[in-house]
Design a protein around this motif. Structure first.
Motif, PDB file in Angstrom:
ATOM      1  N   LEU A  72       0.803  -1.223   0.000  1.00  0.00           N
ATOM      2  CA  LEU A  72       0.000   0.000   0.000  1.00  0.00           C
ATOM      3  C   LEU A  72       0.835   1.271   0.000  1.00  0.00           C
ATOM      4  CD1 LEU A  72      -2.694  -1.199   2.537  1.00  0.00           C
ATOM      5  CD2 LEU A  72      -3.134  -0.656   0.144  1.00  0.00           C
ATOM      6  N   SER A  73       2.139   1.141   0.192  1.00  0.00           N
ATOM      7  CA  SER A  73       2.992   2.334   0.182  1.00  0.00           C
ATOM      8  C   SER A  73       3.395   2.746  -1.224  1.00  0.00           C
ATOM      9  CB  SER A  73       4.248   2.107   1.032  1.00  0.00           C
ATOM     10  OG  SER A  73       5.090   1.141   0.433  1.00  0.00           O
ATOM     11  N   SER A 109       6.220   7.720   1.104  1.00  0.00           N
ATOM     12  CA  SER A 109       5.773   6.609   0.263  1.00  0.00           C
ATOM     13  C   SER A 109       6.544   6.624  -1.051  1.00  0.00           C
ATOM     14  CB  SER A 109       4.278   6.742  -0.021  1.00  0.00           C
ATOM     15  OG  SER A 109       4.052   7.819  -0.926  1.00  0.00           O
ATOM     16  N   LYS A 110       6.297   5.646  -1.899  1.00  0.00           N
ATOM     17  CA  LYS A 110       6.966   5.572  -3.200  1.00  0.00           C
ATOM     18  C   LYS A 110       6.700   6.824  -4.027  1.00  0.00           C
ATOM     19  CE  LYS A 110       9.222   2.903  -6.202  1.00  0.00           C
ATOM     20  NZ  LYS A 110      10.538   2.299  -5.952  1.00  0.00           N
ATOM     21  N   GLN A 111       5.519   7.441  -3.816  1.00  0.00           N
ATOM     22  CA  GLN A 111       5.165   8.656  -4.548  1.00  0.00           C
ATOM     23  C   GLN A 111       5.591   9.936  -3.823  1.00  0.00           C
ATOM     24  OE1 GLN A 111       2.963   5.870  -4.565  1.00  0.00           O
ATOM     25  NE2 GLN A 111       3.786   5.522  -6.626  1.00  0.00           N
ATOM     26  N   GLY A 112       6.363   9.801  -2.740  1.00  0.00           N
ATOM     27  CA  GLY A 112       6.884  10.964  -2.029  1.00  0.00           C
ATOM     28  C   GLY A 112       5.902  11.619  -1.087  1.00  0.00           C
ATOM     29  N   LEU A 113       4.898  10.865  -0.630  1.00  0.00           N
ATOM     30  CA  LEU A 113       3.891  11.398   0.287  1.00  0.00           C
ATOM     31  C   LEU A 113       4.144  10.877   1.699  1.00  0.00           C
ATOM     32  CD1 LEU A 113       0.848  10.721  -2.056  1.00  0.00           C
ATOM     33  CD2 LEU A 113       1.953  12.924  -1.674  1.00  0.00           C
ATOM     34  N   GLU A 114       3.718  11.639   2.696  1.00  0.00           N
ATOM     35  CA  GLU A 114       3.861  11.210   4.087  1.00  0.00           C
ATOM     36  C   GLU A 114       3.212   9.835   4.229  1.00  0.00           C
ATOM     37  OE1 GLU A 114       3.118  10.158   7.892  1.00  0.00           O
ATOM     38  OE2 GLU A 114       1.386  11.125   6.949  1.00  0.00           O
ATOM     39  N   ILE A 115       3.944   8.894   4.814  1.00  0.00           N
ATOM     40  CA  ILE A 115       3.583   7.481   4.739  1.00  0.00           C
ATOM     41  C   ILE A 115       2.234   7.140   5.386  1.00  0.00           C
ATOM     42  CG2 ILE A 115       4.785   6.741   6.855  1.00  0.00           C
ATOM     43  CD1 ILE A 115       4.874   4.889   3.457  1.00  0.00           C
ATOM     44  N   ASN A 120      -2.601   4.728   5.105  1.00  0.00           N
ATOM     45  CA  ASN A 120      -3.859   4.589   5.842  1.00  0.00           C
ATOM     46  C   ASN A 120      -5.058   5.151   5.080  1.00  0.00           C
ATOM     47  OD1 ASN A 120      -2.201   3.548   7.790  1.00  0.00           O
ATOM     48  ND2 ASN A 120      -2.414   5.261   9.215  1.00  0.00           N
ATOM     49  N   HIS A 121      -4.849   6.277   4.420  1.00  0.00           N
ATOM     50  CA  HIS A 121      -5.964   6.926   3.709  1.00  0.00           C
ATOM     51  C   HIS A 121      -5.907   6.773   2.196  1.00  0.00           C
ATOM     52  CE1 HIS A 121      -8.694   9.840   2.053  1.00  0.00           C
ATOM     53  NE2 HIS A 121      -7.705  10.636   1.676  1.00  0.00           N
ATOM     54  N   LEU A 122      -4.865   7.319   1.599  1.00  0.00           N
ATOM     55  CA  LEU A 122      -4.851   7.473   0.144  1.00  0.00           C
ATOM     56  C   LEU A 122      -4.872   6.138  -0.601  1.00  0.00           C
ATOM     57  CD1 LEU A 122      -4.874  10.127  -1.401  1.00  0.00           C
ATOM     58  CD2 LEU A 122      -2.423   9.878  -1.759  1.00  0.00           C
ATOM     59  N   ALA A 123      -4.043   5.189  -0.175  1.00  0.00           N
ATOM     60  CA  ALA A 123      -3.985   3.895  -0.859  1.00  0.00           C
ATOM     61  C   ALA A 123      -5.312   3.156  -0.755  1.00  0.00           C
ATOM     62  CB  ALA A 123      -2.859   3.045  -0.283  1.00  0.00           C
ATOM     63  N   HIS A 124      -5.973   3.271   0.396  1.00  0.00           N
ATOM     64  CA  HIS A 124      -7.260   2.596   0.549  1.00  0.00           C
ATOM     65  C   HIS A 124      -8.350   3.273  -0.280  1.00  0.00           C
ATOM     66  CE1 HIS A 124      -5.694   0.467   4.288  1.00  0.00           C
ATOM     67  NE2 HIS A 124      -6.122  -0.482   3.481  1.00  0.00           N
ATOM     68  N   MET A 125      -8.292   4.590  -0.382  1.00  0.00           N
ATOM     69  CA  MET A 125      -9.232   5.281  -1.263  1.00  0.00           C
ATOM     70  C   MET A 125      -9.016   4.842  -2.709  1.00  0.00           C
ATOM     71  SD  MET A 125      -9.774   9.380  -1.881  1.00  0.00           S
ATOM     72  CE  MET A 125     -10.858   9.978  -3.187  1.00  0.00           C
ATOM     73  N   PHE A 126      -7.761   4.783  -3.128  1.00  0.00           N
ATOM     74  CA  PHE A 126      -7.429   4.376  -4.500  1.00  0.00           C
ATOM     75  C   PHE A 126      -7.887   2.942  -4.764  1.00  0.00           C
ATOM     76  CE2 PHE A 126      -3.798   3.515  -7.695  1.00  0.00           C
ATOM     77  CZ  PHE A 126      -4.596   3.924  -8.759  1.00  0.00           C
ATOM     78  N   TRP A 158      -4.612  21.322   6.789  1.00  0.00           N
ATOM     79  CA  TRP A 158      -4.804  21.739   5.402  1.00  0.00           C
ATOM     80  C   TRP A 158      -3.580  22.442   4.819  1.00  0.00           C
ATOM     81  CZ3 TRP A 158      -8.697  19.285   3.425  1.00  0.00           C
ATOM     82  CH2 TRP A 158      -9.848  19.021   4.176  1.00  0.00           C
ATOM     83  N   ASP A 159      -2.868  23.202   5.639  1.00  0.00           N
ATOM     84  CA  ASP A 159      -1.700  23.944   5.150  1.00  0.00           C
ATOM     85  C   ASP A 159      -0.416  23.125   5.166  1.00  0.00           C
ATOM     86  OD1 ASP A 159      -3.290  26.204   4.760  1.00  0.00           O
ATOM     87  OD2 ASP A 159      -2.979  26.875   6.832  1.00  0.00           O
ATOM     88  N   ASP A 160      -0.483  21.920   5.747  1.00  0.00           N
ATOM     89  CA  ASP A 160       0.719  21.080   5.821  1.00  0.00           C
ATOM     90  C   ASP A 160       0.301  19.608   5.878  1.00  0.00           C
ATOM     91  OD1 ASP A 160       3.413  20.420   5.978  1.00  0.00           O
ATOM     92  OD2 ASP A 160       3.495  20.647   8.161  1.00  0.00           O
ATOM     93  N   LEU A 161      -0.460  19.197   4.872  1.00  0.00           N
ATOM     94  CA  LEU A 161      -1.065  17.869   4.834  1.00  0.00           C
ATOM     95  C   LEU A 161      -0.031  16.752   4.927  1.00  0.00           C
ATOM     96  CD1 LEU A 161      -4.026  16.986   4.608  1.00  0.00           C
ATOM     97  CD2 LEU A 161      -3.699  16.742   2.144  1.00  0.00           C
ATOM     98  N   GLN A 162       1.143  16.973   4.333  1.00  0.00           N
ATOM     99  CA  GLN A 162       2.174  15.946   4.293  1.00  0.00           C
ATOM    100  C   GLN A 162       3.234  16.099   5.392  1.00  0.00           C
ATOM    101  OE1 GLN A 162       1.592  13.503   2.284  1.00  0.00           O
ATOM    102  NE2 GLN A 162      -0.089  14.554   1.257  1.00  0.00           N
ATOM    103  N   GLY A 163       3.016  17.031   6.291  1.00  0.00           N
ATOM    104  CA  GLY A 163       3.967  17.225   7.384  1.00  0.00           C
ATOM    105  C   GLY A 163       5.326  17.705   6.916  1.00  0.00           C
ATOM    106  N   ASN A 164       5.349  18.465   5.832  1.00  0.00           N
ATOM    107  CA  ASN A 164       6.619  18.959   5.303  1.00  0.00           C
ATOM    108  C   ASN A 164       7.195  20.107   6.138  1.00  0.00           C
ATOM    109  OD1 ASN A 164       6.652  17.152   3.133  1.00  0.00           O
ATOM    110  ND2 ASN A 164       5.314  18.476   1.927  1.00  0.00           N
ATOM    111  N   ILE A 165       6.318  20.935   6.697  1.00  0.00           N
ATOM    112  CA  ILE A 165       6.772  22.073   7.508  1.00  0.00           C
ATOM    113  C   ILE A 165       7.133  21.596   8.911  1.00  0.00           C
ATOM    114  CG2 ILE A 165       6.125  24.299   8.483  1.00  0.00           C
ATOM    115  CD1 ILE A 165       4.156  24.595   6.093  1.00  0.00           C
TER     116      ILE A 165
END
Length: 300
Positions: A72-73, A109-115, A120-126, A158-165
């Protein structure tokens, strides 16, 4: 309270469970196999998956098992997996989005998103959207998305969905579990709008003893977290008990779309219908998260 004597035998029904080789997924597989279902057990590690299957085969349950590798990652792997399932099986009755990871150090993740957001969310939605046409061919088919009690404390950053900041592993975990609820409710609304035969439900296990706690301690090398789990040990219930809410959501004839099942006392106990996180009830927020998530997966 849920009455499990309501649950009929499940012969002829096909269930797909992510993260099925251990914990809640294993116990759910066991319950369904005992009742004659065909269970597609998904595992990131085929060796661990095979070990789980060998353990289940000893019971001589009437159900059938098929093990399939799923990572799923990597959303491209989810796409490849979905294609295989559509070619291998004619129909699907229930998808249980059970797999999850909890509070690791900052990982992508493989796509560069916060794991945590990715798995937990995106892969299951997909995965759900890829398999939805199969589900919609069957009457009373269901998508059950497994969340956590931390949904009630979760906020979408919303302003830091991927925890980059700023990355906080527990806030990111709570965000992903809230996202599960927002996705499950928004999916159900969309299914109702188009008069679908499929419904979307939610479940959370309360404090259930699974591999998540051990893996979190190992990944973070945190003696404080290990100590906290030892002190909280009497509050934890077994994985078998923790699996009952998702089993109820997946199989009870009385269960309806949009409902969430959880332990009676929220952290432990027999399952009952419980409230959805207040932060998941805002229609505009759910649609906003859906649109962002859809954009992230559309080019896969």
């Amino acid at each position: 309270m849920v009455r499990f004597n309501e649950i009929k035998m499940q012969e002829g029904r096909v269930f797909l469970i992510t993260g099925a080789n251990s914990g809640l997924g294993y116990e759910t597989s066991k319950f369904l196999l005992e009742r004659g279902a065909t269970v597609i057990m998904c595992s990131r590690d085929l060796l661990k998956g095979e070990k789980a299957i060998q353990s289940l085969l000893k019971f001589n349950f009437p159900g059938k098992i098929e093990l399939v590798e799923l990572n799923l990652s990597d959303l491209k792997n989810v796409k490849k997996f979905s294609k295989y399932i559509k070619n291998r099986f004619q129909s699907l009755d229930v998808l249980i989005n059970n797999a999850g990871i909890m509070a690791p150090p900052k990982t992508l993740s493989k796509q560069g998103l916060e794991i945590q957001f990715a798995v937990n969310h995106l892969a299951h939605m997909f995965l759900t959207m890829e398999l939805l046409p199969m589900l919609e061919e069957k009457n009373n088919s269901r998508v059950v998305t497994v969340t956590s009690g931390v949904q009630y404390f979760g906020k979408i950053q919303w302003d830091d969905l991927q925890g980059n900041i700023k990355y906080d592993r527990w806030k990111s975990y709570a965000q992903s579990k809230l996202a599960n609820v927002m996705f499950g409710l928004e999916l159900n609304s969309k299914l109702i709008e188009r008069h679908s035969k499929t419904s979307s439900l939610l479940a959370h296990p309360g404090f259930a003893r699974t591999n998540l706690q051990r893996k979190s301690v190992q990944a973070n090398q945190s003696w404080q977290e290990e100590l906290a789990y030892k002190l909280m040990a009497p509050m934890f219930q077994s994985a078998e008990m923790g699996a009952l809410p998702q089993i109820a959501a997946a199989t009870l004839s009385s269960a309806k779309g949009g409902e969430q099942y959880g332990p009676r006392f929220n952290f432990r106990g027999s399952p009952k219908i419980c409230r959805n996180a207040p932060n998941a009830l805002n229609n505009n927020s759910r649609k906003r998260l859906w649109a962002i998530s859809e954009k992230l997966i559309k080019d896969i």
